[in-house]
Enzyme design. Structure first.
Site, short mmCIF file in Angstrom:
data_model
loop_
_atom_site.label_atom_id
_atom_site.label_comp_id
_atom_site.label_asym_id
_atom_site.label_seq_id
_atom_site.Cartn_x
_atom_site.Cartn_y
_atom_site.Cartn_z
N ASP A 11 0.94 -0.98 0.16
CA ASP A 11 0.21 0.02 -0.09
C ASP A 11 1.09 1.22 0.09
O ASP A 11 2.09 1.04 0.39
CB ASP A 11 -0.81 0.18 1.20
CG ASP A 11 -1.76 1.08 1.25
OD1 ASP A 11 -2.39 1.69 0.31
OD2 ASP A 11 -1.81 1.71 2.31
N ARG A 12 0.38 2.50 -0.35
CA ARG A 12 1.48 3.66 -0.47
C ARG A 12 1.15 4.30 0.72
O ARG A 12 2.21 4.41 1.58
CB ARG A 12 0.81 4.25 -1.70
CG ARG A 12 1.98 5.53 -2.17
CD ARG A 12 1.48 6.22 -3.29
NE ARG A 12 0.63 7.47 -2.64
CZ ARG A 12 -0.06 8.33 -3.28
NH1 ARG A 12 0.04 8.26 -4.81
NH2 ARG A 12 -0.70 9.15 -3.00
N ASP A 13 0.19 5.17 0.85
CA ASP A 13 -0.08 6.12 1.95
C ASP A 13 0.02 5.73 3.26
O ASP A 13 -1.06 4.52 3.43
CB ASP A 13 -1.34 7.00 1.72
CG ASP A 13 -1.26 7.77 0.39
OD1 ASP A 13 0.01 8.00 0.04
OD2 ASP A 13 -2.36 7.82 -0.35
N THR A 53 -2.49 1.34 -4.50
CA THR A 53 -3.13 2.16 -3.85
C THR A 53 -4.40 2.60 -4.20
O THR A 53 -4.58 2.91 -5.25
CB THR A 53 -1.98 3.44 -3.91
OG1 THR A 53 -2.56 4.53 -2.84
CG2 THR A 53 -1.81 3.83 -5.31
N GLN A 55 -7.11 5.72 -4.34
CA GLN A 55 -6.89 7.17 -4.65
C GLN A 55 -8.34 7.82 -4.71
O GLN A 55 -8.52 8.18 -5.77
CB GLN A 55 -5.91 7.26 -5.75
CG GLN A 55 -4.65 7.12 -5.46
CD GLN A 55 -3.82 7.94 -4.54
OE1 GLN A 55 -3.89 9.13 -4.52
NE2 GLN A 55 -3.45 6.99 -3.55
N SER A 56 -8.87 7.73 -3.55
CA SER A 56 -10.36 8.14 -3.59
C SER A 56 -10.26 9.78 -3.78
O SER A 56 -11.07 10.41 -4.10
CB SER A 56 -11.05 7.87 -2.35
OG SER A 56 -10.58 8.57 -1.23
N ARG A 111 -10.73 -1.63 -6.10
CA ARG A 111 -10.68 -0.92 -4.84
C ARG A 111 -10.51 -1.70 -3.61
O ARG A 111 -11.61 -2.68 -3.26
CB ARG A 111 -11.90 0.13 -4.70
CG ARG A 111 -11.76 1.11 -3.49
CD ARG A 111 -12.75 2.23 -3.47
NE ARG A 111 -12.79 2.80 -2.01
CZ ARG A 111 -11.78 3.58 -1.86
NH1 ARG A 111 -10.88 4.08 -2.99
NH2 ARG A 111 -11.65 4.32 -0.74
N ASP A 137 -1.37 -0.90 5.62
CA ASP A 137 -1.58 -0.40 7.08
C ASP A 137 -2.85 -0.42 7.49
O ASP A 137 -3.61 -0.03 8.55
CB ASP A 137 -1.05 0.79 7.32
CG ASP A 137 -1.72 2.01 6.30
OD1 ASP A 137 -2.31 1.46 5.41
OD2 ASP A 137 -1.61 3.28 6.81
#
Length: 169
Positions: A11-13, A53, A55-56, A111, A137
């Protein structure tokens, strides 16, 4: 490294970079502790490194896919200074509460917690689910991994390189 392991999906963020809420500007990229070293470690071990990721912010009209690409380009640029790389990025802009009609979807297969991005990465790299792991996370990351048939590892902060070393040993 685990002998069967060929790829690590991140995952990114909140995992690779600090999550400041809809992080998308290249100048706002702040890596989590040990993230760059973790990616280099995996590269040196011959593993594929992939980002999956949600990205909403795109669906909410806060930024567009071009901004996501620019952010990923900045990640690539900074990693290259370390002799490291991310092999592929998969971003899902869809969300059920989208403000942008084109990105509104009640339950898009890409998603997370749906496994679409993970399955695409496996397919694109010719991998089986037991040859990859997911590091995220959130529970949605772990559920996406489960649905894709691969192990998921919940990162709760700290030195990402040490965490990666532990879960890939």
């Amino acid at each position: 490294m685990k002998s069967k392991l060929k790829a690590v999906l991140f995952d990114r963020d909140g995992v690779l970079n600090l999550d400041e809420g809809y992080t998308h500007k290249p100048e706002d990229l702040v890596w989590t502790p040990g993230a760059r070293a973790a990616i280099r470690r995996l590269n040196e071990a011959g593993l594929k490194v992939v980002v999956v990721t949600n990205q909403s912010g795109v669906a909410r009209g806060l930024y567009d896919l071009a901004a996501v690409d620019l952010f990923h380009d900045e990640m690539r640029r900074q990693l290259a200074k370390d002799g490291a790389r991310i092999d592929a990025f998969y971003a899902c802009p869809y969300h059920k509460d989208a403000q942008v009609d084109a990105w509104r979807h009640d339950d898009h297969p890409d998603r997370k917690p749906n496994p679409g991005m993970l399955l695409a990465a496996l397919r694109d790299f010719g991998l089986k689910p037991d040859e990859a792991i997911m590091i995220g996370d959130r529970g949605s990351d772990m559920e996406a991994a489960r649905r894709a048939g691969m192990p998921g590892h919940l990162y709760e902060g700290g030195d990402l390189d040490a965490f990666v070393a532990r879960v890939t040993a």
